[in-house]
Design an enzyme around this catalytic site. Structure first.
Site, PDB file in Angstrom:
ATOM      1  N   HIS A 221      -1.176  -4.414  -1.086  1.00 47.51           N
ATOM      2  CA  HIS A 221      -0.952  -5.169  -2.334  1.00 47.51           C
ATOM      3  C   HIS A 221      -1.877  -4.568  -3.394  1.00 47.51           C
ATOM      4  O   HIS A 221      -1.812  -3.356  -3.657  1.00 47.51           O
ATOM      5  CB  HIS A 221      -1.205  -6.659  -2.039  1.00 47.51           C
ATOM      6  CG  HIS A 221      -0.779  -7.636  -3.087  1.00 47.51           C
ATOM      7  ND1 HIS A 221       0.006  -7.307  -4.176  1.00 47.51           N
ATOM      8  CD2 HIS A 221      -1.044  -8.981  -3.237  1.00 47.51           C
ATOM      9  CE1 HIS A 221       0.215  -8.393  -4.923  1.00 47.51           C
ATOM     10  NE2 HIS A 221      -0.425  -9.416  -4.372  1.00 47.51           N
ATOM     11  N   HIS A 260       8.041  -0.490  -2.981  1.00 45.71           N
ATOM     12  CA  HIS A 260       7.879  -1.869  -3.460  1.00 45.71           C
ATOM     13  C   HIS A 260       8.758  -2.802  -2.649  1.00 45.71           C
ATOM     14  O   HIS A 260       9.833  -2.411  -2.204  1.00 45.71           O
ATOM     15  CB  HIS A 260       8.239  -1.974  -4.950  1.00 45.71           C
ATOM     16  CG  HIS A 260       7.656  -3.183  -5.583  1.00 45.71           C
ATOM     17  ND1 HIS A 260       8.289  -4.403  -5.572  1.00 45.71           N
ATOM     18  CD2 HIS A 260       6.468  -3.370  -6.223  1.00 45.71           C
ATOM     19  CE1 HIS A 260       7.521  -5.286  -6.191  1.00 45.71           C
ATOM     20  NE2 HIS A 260       6.415  -4.696  -6.593  1.00 45.71           N
ATOM     21  N   ASP A 311       0.696   0.673  -9.215  1.00 43.13           N
ATOM     22  CA  ASP A 311      -0.663   1.069  -8.850  1.00 43.13           C
ATOM     23  C   ASP A 311      -0.950   2.565  -8.963  1.00 43.13           C
ATOM     24  O   ASP A 311      -2.097   2.949  -9.185  1.00 43.13           O
ATOM     25  CB  ASP A 311      -0.964   0.634  -7.402  1.00 43.13           C
ATOM     26  CG  ASP A 311      -1.290  -0.855  -7.332  1.00 43.13           C
ATOM     27  OD1 ASP A 311      -1.877  -1.372  -8.291  1.00 43.13           O
ATOM     28  OD2 ASP A 311      -0.942  -1.479  -6.315  1.00 43.13           O
TER      29      ASP A 311
HETATM   30  C1  LIG Z   1       0.902  -4.247  -7.105  1.00 43.89           C
HETATM   31  C2  LIG Z   1       1.487  -4.156  -5.789  1.00 43.89           C
HETATM   32  O1  LIG Z   1       1.128  -4.879  -4.924  1.00 43.89           O
HETATM   33  S1  LIG Z   1       2.684  -2.992  -5.568  1.00 43.89           S
HETATM   34  C3  LIG Z   1       2.544  -2.554  -3.873  1.00 43.89           C
HETATM   35  C4  LIG Z   1       1.293  -1.799  -3.601  1.00 43.89           C
HETATM   36  N1  LIG Z   1       1.249  -1.319  -2.212  1.00 43.89           N
HETATM   37  C5  LIG Z   1       1.342  -0.011  -1.897  1.00 43.89           C
HETATM   38  O2  LIG Z   1       1.455   0.860  -2.750  1.00 43.89           O
HETATM   39  C6  LIG Z   1       1.223   0.317  -0.440  1.00 43.89           C
HETATM   40  C7  LIG Z   1       2.282   1.331  -0.021  1.00 43.89           C
HETATM   41  N2  LIG Z   1       3.606   0.728   0.009  1.00 43.89           N
HETATM   42  C8  LIG Z   1       3.987  -0.056   1.033  1.00 43.89           C
HETATM   43  O3  LIG Z   1       3.280  -0.228   2.028  1.00 43.89           O
HETATM   44  C9  LIG Z   1       5.335  -0.733   0.942  1.00 43.89           C
HETATM   45  O4  LIG Z   1       6.207   0.005   0.122  1.00 43.89           O
HETATM   46  C10 LIG Z   1       5.241  -2.173   0.409  1.00 43.89           C
HETATM   47  C11 LIG Z   1       4.195  -2.969   1.200  1.00 43.89           C
HETATM   48  C12 LIG Z   1       4.838  -2.184  -1.059  1.00 43.89           C
HETATM   49  C13 LIG Z   1       6.599  -2.826   0.531  1.00 43.89           C
HETATM   50  O5  LIG Z   1       6.873  -2.947   1.910  1.00 43.89           O
HETATM   51  P1  LIG Z   1       8.370  -3.180   2.434  1.00 43.89           P
HETATM   52  O6  LIG Z   1       9.042  -4.177   1.569  1.00 43.89           O
HETATM   53  O7  LIG Z   1       8.252  -3.481   3.879  1.00 43.89           O
HETATM   54  O8  LIG Z   1       8.989  -1.751   2.173  1.00 43.89           O
HETATM   55  P2  LIG Z   1      10.509  -1.275   2.394  1.00 43.89           P
HETATM   56  O9  LIG Z   1      11.284  -2.279   3.160  1.00 43.89           O
HETATM   57  O10 LIG Z   1      11.014  -0.891   1.066  1.00 43.89           O
HETATM   58  O11 LIG Z   1      10.305   0.029   3.293  1.00 43.89           O
HETATM   59  C14 LIG Z   1      11.403   0.840   3.589  1.00 43.89           C
HETATM   60  C15 LIG Z   1      10.970   2.025   4.392  1.00 43.89           C
HETATM   61  O12 LIG Z   1      10.188   2.875   3.558  1.00 43.89           O
HETATM   62  C16 LIG Z   1       8.938   3.102   4.145  1.00 43.89           C
HETATM   63  N3  LIG Z   1       7.936   3.071   3.111  1.00 43.89           N
HETATM   64  C17 LIG Z   1       7.811   2.111   2.167  1.00 43.89           C
HETATM   65  N4  LIG Z   1       6.757   2.392   1.386  1.00 43.89           N
HETATM   66  C18 LIG Z   1       6.219   3.538   1.859  1.00 43.89           C
HETATM   67  C19 LIG Z   1       5.114   4.311   1.469  1.00 43.89           C
HETATM   68  N5  LIG Z   1       4.354   3.946   0.449  1.00 43.89           N
HETATM   69  N6  LIG Z   1       4.829   5.429   2.161  1.00 43.89           N
HETATM   70  C20 LIG Z   1       5.598   5.797   3.198  1.00 43.89           C
HETATM   71  N7  LIG Z   1       6.668   5.103   3.609  1.00 43.89           N
HETATM   72  C21 LIG Z   1       6.974   3.972   2.960  1.00 43.89           C
HETATM   73  C22 LIG Z   1       8.731   1.939   5.082  1.00 43.89           C
HETATM   74  O13 LIG Z   1       7.812   2.249   6.111  1.00 43.89           O
HETATM   75  C23 LIG Z   1      10.123   1.703   5.590  1.00 43.89           C
HETATM   76  O14 LIG Z   1      10.393   2.672   6.574  1.00 43.89           O
HETATM   77  P3  LIG Z   1      11.130   2.243   7.947  1.00 43.89           P
HETATM   78  O15 LIG Z   1      12.437   1.654   7.497  1.00 43.89           O
HETATM   79  O16 LIG Z   1      11.202   3.527   8.690  1.00 43.89           O
HETATM   80  O17 LIG Z   1      10.205   1.228   8.554  1.00 43.89           O
HETATM   81  O1  LIG Z   2       5.545  -8.116  -6.375  1.00 42.54           O
HETATM   82  C1  LIG Z   2       4.960  -7.613  -5.398  1.00 42.54           C
HETATM   83  O2  LIG Z   2       5.379  -7.656  -4.228  1.00 42.54           O
HETATM   84  C2  LIG Z   2       3.679  -6.899  -5.588  1.00 42.54           C
HETATM   85  C3  LIG Z   2       3.028  -7.160  -6.881  1.00 42.54           C
HETATM   86  O3  LIG Z   2       2.302  -8.104  -7.050  1.00 42.54           O
HETATM   87  C4  LIG Z   2       3.304  -6.281  -7.995  1.00 42.54           C
HETATM   88  O4  LIG Z   2       4.067  -5.351  -7.831  1.00 42.54           O
HETATM   89  O5  LIG Z   2       2.707  -6.498  -9.073  1.00 42.54           O
END
Ligand SMILES: CC(=O)SCCNC(=O)CCNC(=O)[C@H](O)C(C)(C)COP(=O)(O)OP(=O)(O)OC[C@H]1O[C@@H](n2cnc3c(N)ncnc32)[C@H](O)[C@@H]1OP(=O)(O)O
Ligand SMILES: O=C([O-])CC(=O)C(=O)O
Length: 375
Positions: A221, A260, A311
């Site tokens: 997050h 996301h 981010d």
């Molecule tokens: C402000 C915020 O909070 S924005 C989010 C900030 N977080 C990050 O940047 C951390 C990196 N990103 C992630 O871990 C994820 O994309 C999350 C937590 C944001 C969303 O998680 P989910 O909703 O579960 O992602 P989603 O369902 O779209 O994932 C689809 C596939 O892409 C992959 N994937 C998603 N994001 C990433 C990533 N950043 N790097 C590599 N692979 C990824 C997942 O592992 C998944 O693969 P699988 O189907 O083989 O398991």
């Molecule tokens: O909406 C979400 O899942 C993560 C978040 O807070 C953002 O992207 O700002």
């Protein structure tokens, strides 16, 4: 034994309530706060106007904005008992832990006695959070007890002034303003949902915000801006970045700052903060971090069709403004606080305790065994 219902993992795609505060990705990639498009807000608004919009329900007129800015300026001081607590926290503590403790301590000293105080309490946190984190940071790192009551016009300017010990440049104040607007609100994200769950028990607002800070801390997050910086900071060239990213993908590692839970094609905040990161790169004469970041973005799209979330380019933008990496996520707190509080108000307005059910996956009924008969 019951089966795991994997389609409910993370409650993805399920509505968990309603909100009038924000749309996220409703028509592909849209983001609005109370109906105002994020592009308009980032282009034209002051963060204090956006805070007012979220917390008070409408955009302020000029007189209301002036009064609000003056009010926030007057709420920047910290009680001595809070300063004493901050001075006990070691320099190697994580600043998000400091934020969590600072918020909780403020709640001890200025407890919300009734929900009628919710607006005042939110304004106080909005004004005081930059003071809390920077008071601790400057005391623990530089040995100085800073005066947090500066005369800066903006929350972002106040933050940078306390951190650097001098007023922010116009460019830096502008970028902080945009950044705080972009981070302010995002519907039922994990930290906001935490705040709402806590609010639904009729708890106090400092408990709601303290819990939300804990949720925001994690690298999936809010902690992703910091984790993205840690990932890219040592890469010397775009080619090295590409090799490293390909290796990480090969090893199935997560690339921080990408993907996301809701957006499927792009995060509308990325292009905005990317623009400002480029401006800052030109300003500091960077020829490494920005090109590295752009290459990572291109490789992730080419290889995985994964896009930068809010981010990723925040990492380089904050770095170019001389902000230590560990303080990236606390800035997110100073902004998202407005969304959290607005959601707490909304939850309280039409409350029912949030208590979903779970699909049981444990053992069937078991025989009770006296302790001496257990393996
Ligand atoms: C402000 C915020 O909070 S924005 C989010 C900030 N977080 C990050 O940047 C951390 C990196 N990103 C992630 O871990 C994820 O994309 C999350 C937590 C944001 C969303 O998680 P989910 O909703 O579960 O992602 P989603 O369902 O779209 O994932 C689809 C596939 O892409 C992959 N994937 C998603 N994001 C990433 C990533 N950043 N790097 C590599 N692979 C990824 C997942 O592992 C998944 O693969 P699988 O189907 O083989 O398991
Ligand atoms: O909406 C979400 O899942 C993560 C978040 O807070 C953002 O992207 O700002």
């Amino acid at each position: 034994m019951a089966e795991t219902a994997s389609n409910t993992a993370g409650l993805r795609g399920q509505s968990a309530g309603s909100t009038a505060l924000c749309t996220v990705g409703k028509s592909g990639s849209g983001l609005t706060y109370r109906g105002y498009d994020i592009h308009d807000l980032a282009e034209h608004a002051r963060f204090e106007e956006v805070a007012y919009l979220l917390l008070k329900g409408k955009l302020p007129n000029q007189a209301e904005l002036d009064a609000y800015v003056t009010r926030l300026k007057g709420l920047r001081g910290l009680p001595d008992a809070l300063k004493t607590v901050l001075e006990q926290i070691p320099a190697d503590a994580h600043p998000m832990d400091v934020m969590r403790t600072g918020c909780s301590m403020l709640g001890n000293l200025e407890t919300e006695e009734s929900f009628d105080e919710q607006q005042d309490q939110s304004d106080r946190m909005l004004a005081a959070f930059p003071s809390i984190i920077n008071y601790w940071y400057r005391y623990s790192h530089d040995g100085v007890r800073i005066d947090t009551e500066t005369d800066d016009e903006s929350v972002g300017g106040h933050f940078l002034h306390l951190l650097h010990g001098k007023p922010a440049s116009e460019l830096h104040a502008r970028v902080m303003n945009v950044s705080l607007i972009l981070y302010a609100e995002h519907e039922f994200n994990a930290s906001t949902f935490t705040a709402r769950v806590c609010a639904s028990t009729l708890s106090d607002i400092h408990s709601c915000v303290t819990g939300a800070i804990g949720s925001l801390r994690g690298p999936l997050h809010g902690g992703a801006n910091e984790a993205a910086m840690a990932m890219i900071e040592d890469w010397q060239s775009p080619d090295e970045a590409e090799r490293e990213i390909l290796g990480m993908l090969e090893r199935k590692e997560k690339i921080m700052g990408f993907g996301h839970a809701i957006y499927r094609e792009s995060d509308p905040r990325n292009a905005i903060i990317k623009h400002w990161s480029k401006r800052l790169a030109e300003d500091v004469g960077d020829t490494r971090l920005y090109p590295v970041s752009e290459r990572v973005e291109a490789v992730m799209w080419r290889e995985k069709k994964l896009f930068c979330n809010a981010d990723f380019f925040h990492a380089s933008a904050y770095h170019f403004m001389g902000i230590p990496t560990k303080l990236f996520t606390p800035i997110f707190v100073c902004s998202r606080l407005t969304g959290w509080c607005a959601h707490v108000f909304e939850q309280r307005e039409n409350n029912r305790i949030i208590r979903p059910s779970a699909d049981y996956t444990g053992p069937d009924k078991q025989e009770w065994l006296p302790i001496e008969q257990r393996q």
